[in-house]
Scaffold this motif. Structure first.
Motif, short mmCIF file in Angstrom:
data_model
loop_
_atom_site.label_atom_id
_atom_site.label_comp_id
_atom_site.label_asym_id
_atom_site.label_seq_id
_atom_site.Cartn_x
_atom_site.Cartn_y
_atom_site.Cartn_z
N PRO A 50 -1.68 10.57 -20.45
CA PRO A 50 -0.73 9.79 -19.44
C PRO A 50 0.08 10.18 -19.48
N ILE A 51 0.90 10.05 -17.87
CA ILE A 51 1.98 11.00 -18.29
C ILE A 51 2.22 10.01 -17.00
N GLY A 52 2.22 8.94 -17.03
CA GLY A 52 3.46 7.80 -16.26
C GLY A 52 2.06 6.73 -15.20
N THR A 56 -3.15 10.65 -15.22
CA THR A 56 -3.01 11.96 -16.60
C THR A 56 -3.17 13.57 -15.82
N ILE A 57 -2.59 13.67 -17.25
CA ILE A 57 -2.50 15.75 -17.69
C ILE A 57 -4.31 16.11 -17.59
N SER A 58 -5.05 16.69 -16.97
CA SER A 58 -5.82 17.11 -17.52
C SER A 58 -6.83 17.71 -18.48
N SER A 85 2.05 16.29 -13.07
CA SER A 85 3.29 16.68 -14.06
C SER A 85 3.52 18.04 -13.80
N GLY A 86 3.11 18.01 -13.00
CA GLY A 86 3.03 19.97 -12.59
C GLY A 86 2.44 20.63 -13.90
N TYR A 87 1.99 20.81 -14.31
CA TYR A 87 1.20 21.68 -15.45
C TYR A 87 0.71 22.31 -14.72
N GLN A 88 -0.79 21.65 -14.00
CA GLN A 88 -1.71 22.86 -13.45
C GLN A 88 -1.60 23.25 -12.25
N ALA A 89 -0.16 23.72 -11.51
CA ALA A 89 0.65 23.95 -10.49
C ALA A 89 1.42 25.18 -11.58
N LEU A 104 1.80 12.41 -4.08
CA LEU A 104 1.85 11.09 -3.70
C LEU A 104 3.03 9.96 -4.29
N TYR A 105 2.51 10.32 -5.58
CA TYR A 105 4.29 9.34 -6.13
C TYR A 105 5.17 9.74 -6.33
N GLU A 106 6.27 9.27 -5.82
CA GLU A 106 7.95 10.50 -5.66
C GLU A 106 8.19 10.10 -6.95
N PRO A 107 8.26 9.54 -7.93
CA PRO A 107 8.56 9.45 -9.35
C PRO A 107 8.21 10.53 -10.09
N LEU A 108 6.74 10.91 -9.55
CA LEU A 108 6.01 11.66 -10.51
C LEU A 108 6.30 13.37 -9.98
N ALA A 109 6.56 12.99 -8.31
CA ALA A 109 6.91 14.31 -7.25
C ALA A 109 7.59 14.84 -7.84
N THR A 147 -7.32 16.94 -7.98
CA THR A 147 -6.74 16.93 -9.80
C THR A 147 -6.67 15.55 -9.50
N ALA A 148 -7.76 15.16 -8.51
CA ALA A 148 -7.61 12.96 -7.70
C ALA A 148 -8.90 13.25 -7.05
N ALA A 149 -9.87 12.62 -7.57
CA ALA A 149 -10.67 12.50 -6.61
C ALA A 149 -11.22 11.67 -5.65
N PHE A 198 -11.94 12.00 -13.02
CA PHE A 198 -10.63 11.47 -12.69
C PHE A 198 -10.61 11.15 -11.94
N VAL A 199 -8.84 10.40 -11.96
CA VAL A 199 -8.81 9.57 -11.54
C VAL A 199 -8.68 9.58 -9.72
N PRO A 200 -8.59 8.00 -9.52
CA PRO A 200 -9.21 8.23 -8.16
C PRO A 200 -7.84 9.44 -6.90
N MET A 201 -8.04 9.86 -5.51
CA MET A 201 -7.88 10.15 -4.60
C MET A 201 -7.18 9.23 -3.69
N1 SAH Z 1 -2.62 18.34 -11.80
C1 SAH Z 1 -1.65 16.90 -12.54
C2 SAH Z 1 -3.42 16.44 -12.82
C3 SAH Z 1 -2.53 14.68 -11.96
S1 SAH Z 1 -3.35 13.48 -12.32
C4 SAH Z 1 -1.06 17.75 -13.75
O1 SAH Z 1 -1.49 19.18 -14.25
O2 SAH Z 1 -0.64 17.02 -14.55
C5 SAH Z 1 -3.38 13.20 -10.34
C6 SAH Z 1 -2.40 13.10 -9.24
O3 SAH Z 1 -3.14 12.79 -8.30
C7 SAH Z 1 -1.84 11.48 -9.80
O4 SAH Z 1 -0.21 12.01 -10.07
C8 SAH Z 1 -2.36 10.52 -8.47
O5 SAH Z 1 -0.29 10.38 -8.65
C9 SAH Z 1 -2.07 12.01 -7.71
N2 SAH Z 1 -2.80 11.64 -6.73
C10 SAH Z 1 -3.36 10.50 -6.60
N3 SAH Z 1 -3.82 10.29 -5.07
C11 SAH Z 1 -3.33 10.95 -4.26
C12 SAH Z 1 -3.24 11.12 -3.02
N4 SAH Z 1 -3.55 10.56 -1.39
N5 SAH Z 1 -1.83 12.83 -2.57
C13 SAH Z 1 -1.25 13.07 -3.06
N6 SAH Z 1 -1.55 12.89 -4.70
C14 SAH Z 1 -2.45 12.21 -4.93
#
Ligand code: SAH
Length: 207
Positions: A50-52, A56-58, A85-89, A104-109, A147-149, A198-201
């Motif tokens: 979990p990353i908040g 989740t981080i995959s 989290s930025g890890y995959q990036a 999508l979420y400002e605190p994570l971005a 990384t979201a579905a 994965f978590v949903p997009m």
């Molecule tokens: N790649 C990330 C894993 C992220 S989990 C890592 O390495 O840590 C998926 C992320 O997709 C979540 O942070 C979630 O907030 C984001 N997300 C979900 N729906 C989205 C959307 N419509 N646009 C952009 N980001 C989205």
């Protein structure tokens, strides 16, 4: 460092990831700096964390598998949906020329942008926004990774992929498959790679 080497040997190389660029990137990126401090000791475990914000981080293997499927070169321009989290990036940025990533979420971005900057990743740009719209100003991309579905492959992301470009993303709601979508001159070719979770997009208007 030793834990990271062990992660690459036991979870990634042993399971068939052989692209040296991917293995080197997974050895280089300090995964423990991308997880919450309280979970640092689990950073190299064989699982998502979990990353908040309920995100989740995959699992490390999935990060490596998706990265390998993109077939990146040092010239690639890559779009990521779901910065988290930025890890995959960071893993993408070790291999590709430039990475554009949308969260999508400002605190994570905000946290991911600060983290990537402090680690010296000058070839990654983070934007807070809706991934379904992609990043038209920087399109077309050689590779796109989500990384979201989403429930189905977003048409706008196909439009922003170069012909010959590759997109890897989980598709589905409860049961998801990892898709590899290749853009051809006449349309797309889709291949299912493996079942994933994965978590949903999220649709931005339902956030
Ligand atoms: N790649 C990330 C894993 C992220 S989990 C890592 O390495 O840590 C998926 C992320 O997709 C979540 O942070 C979630 O907030 C984001 N997300 C979900 N729906 C989205 C959307 N419509 N646009 C952009 N980001 C989205």
């Amino acid at each position: 460092m030793q834990k990271r080497q062990q992660m690459v040997d036991e979870q990634i190389a042993a399971r068939g990831i052989s692209d040296e660029k991917v293995l080197a990137a997974m050895r280089a990126v300090e995964r423990h700096l991308f997880v919450p401090a309280a979970l640092r000791s689990a950073a190299y475990a064989d699982e998502p964390l979990p990353i908040g914000q309920g995100q989740t981080i995959s699992q490390p293997f999935i990060v490596a598998y998706m990265t390998e499927a993109l077939k990146l070169t040092s010239d690639s321009r890559v779009l990521e949906i779901g910065t988290g989290s930025g890890y995959q990036a960071a893993v993408l940025a070790e291999i590709a020329k430039t990475v554009y990533t949308i969260e999508l979420y400002e605190p994570l971005a905000g946290a991911a942008a600060a983290r990537l900057e402090s680690l010296g990743y000058t070839n990654v740009t983070v934007r807070c926004g809706d991934g379904y719209s992609g990043w038209p100003e920087e399109a077309p991309f050689d590779a796109i990774i989500a990384t979201a579905a989403p429930a189905e492959v977003p048409g706008e992301l196909i439009r922003q992929l170069k012909t010959g470009g590759r997109m890897v993303l989980p598709v589905g709601s409860i049961f998801q498959e990892l898709y590899l979508v290749t853009k051809t001159p006449s349309g797309v070719e889709t291949k299912m790679l493996l079942p994933v979770r994965f978590v949903p997009m999220i649709k931005a208007d339902t956030k």
